[in-house]
Design a protein around this motif. Structure first.
Motif, mmCIF file in Angstrom:
data_model
loop_
_atom_site.group_PDB
_atom_site.id
_atom_site.type_symbol
_atom_site.label_atom_id
_atom_site.label_comp_id
_atom_site.label_asym_id
_atom_site.label_seq_id
_atom_site.Cartn_x
_atom_site.Cartn_y
_atom_site.Cartn_z
ATOM 1 N N UNK A 165 24.293 -17.437 -6.813
ATOM 2 C CA UNK A 165 23.345 -18.533 -6.923
ATOM 3 C C UNK A 165 22.185 -18.306 -5.970
ATOM 4 N N UNK A 166 21.025 -18.862 -6.343
ATOM 5 C CA UNK A 166 19.788 -18.612 -5.594
ATOM 6 C C UNK A 166 18.970 -19.890 -5.556
ATOM 7 N N UNK A 167 18.525 -20.238 -4.344
ATOM 8 C CA UNK A 167 17.620 -21.368 -4.175
ATOM 9 C C UNK A 167 16.303 -20.850 -3.636
ATOM 10 N N UNK A 168 15.219 -21.093 -4.353
ATOM 11 C CA UNK A 168 13.907 -20.561 -3.982
ATOM 12 C C UNK A 168 13.475 -21.082 -2.614
ATOM 13 N N UNK A 169 13.626 -22.373 -2.378
ATOM 14 C CA UNK A 169 13.249 -22.930 -1.077
ATOM 15 C C UNK A 169 14.288 -22.481 -0.061
ATOM 16 N N UNK A 171 23.441 -28.586 -5.264
ATOM 17 C CA UNK A 171 24.034 -27.797 -4.196
ATOM 18 C C UNK A 171 24.085 -26.341 -4.639
ATOM 19 N N UNK A 172 23.918 -25.428 -3.694
ATOM 20 C CA UNK A 172 23.853 -24.018 -4.082
ATOM 21 C C UNK A 172 25.192 -23.509 -4.617
ATOM 22 N N UNK A 173 26.274 -24.119 -4.276
ATOM 23 C CA UNK A 173 27.572 -23.715 -4.834
ATOM 24 C C UNK A 173 27.700 -24.410 -6.184
#
Length: 124
Positions: free
Chosen positions: A50-54, A103-105
């Motif tokens: 998983x990937x969060x840009x911010x 959530x990233x998970x």
């Protein structure tokens, strides 16, 4: 309209590498957590990255940590998954997903959008 289109799957020998791509359109990367899931025959869909840009945060389960890398190709607005040291148990259909302010998970049920999937087969 949000569209996620995966590509890059195929057949590879154990120990080999593949790179999956997910062309994303119609969404703001700042508002979504993007992820790769996989589903093998007879098994539940599971998160592999998983990937969060911010903040450029990433998450990997132990099963792929150190072998898979998720990233974004900014120029092409594409989510990538580099898979190295592939094992036969990595064989599955891989899906790109987008989860709004999550959530990233990531969990499968939380995702708002899904791609059509791309098949990865790892031979022993």
């Amino acid at each position: 309209q949000v569209q996620l289109v995966e590509s890059g799957g195929g057949l590879v020998q154990a120990g080999g590498s593949l790179r999956l791509s997910c062309a994303a359109s119609g969404l703001s990367w700042r508002q979504y957590v993007m992820g790769w899931f996989r589903q093998a025959p007879g098994k539940e869909r599971e998160l592999v990255a998983a990937f969060r840009w911010i903040g450029r945060n990433t998450f990997y389960p132990n099963s792929v940590k150190g072998r898979f890398t998720i990233s974004r190709d900014n120029a092409k607005n594409t989510l990538l998954l580099e898979m190295n040291s592939l094992k036969p148990e990595d064989t599955a259909v891989y899906y790109c997903a987008a989860c709004y302010q999550c959530n990233i998970v990531l969990t499968p049920e939380a995702n708002r959008y899904w791609g059509q999937g791309t098949r990865v087969t790892v031979s022993s």
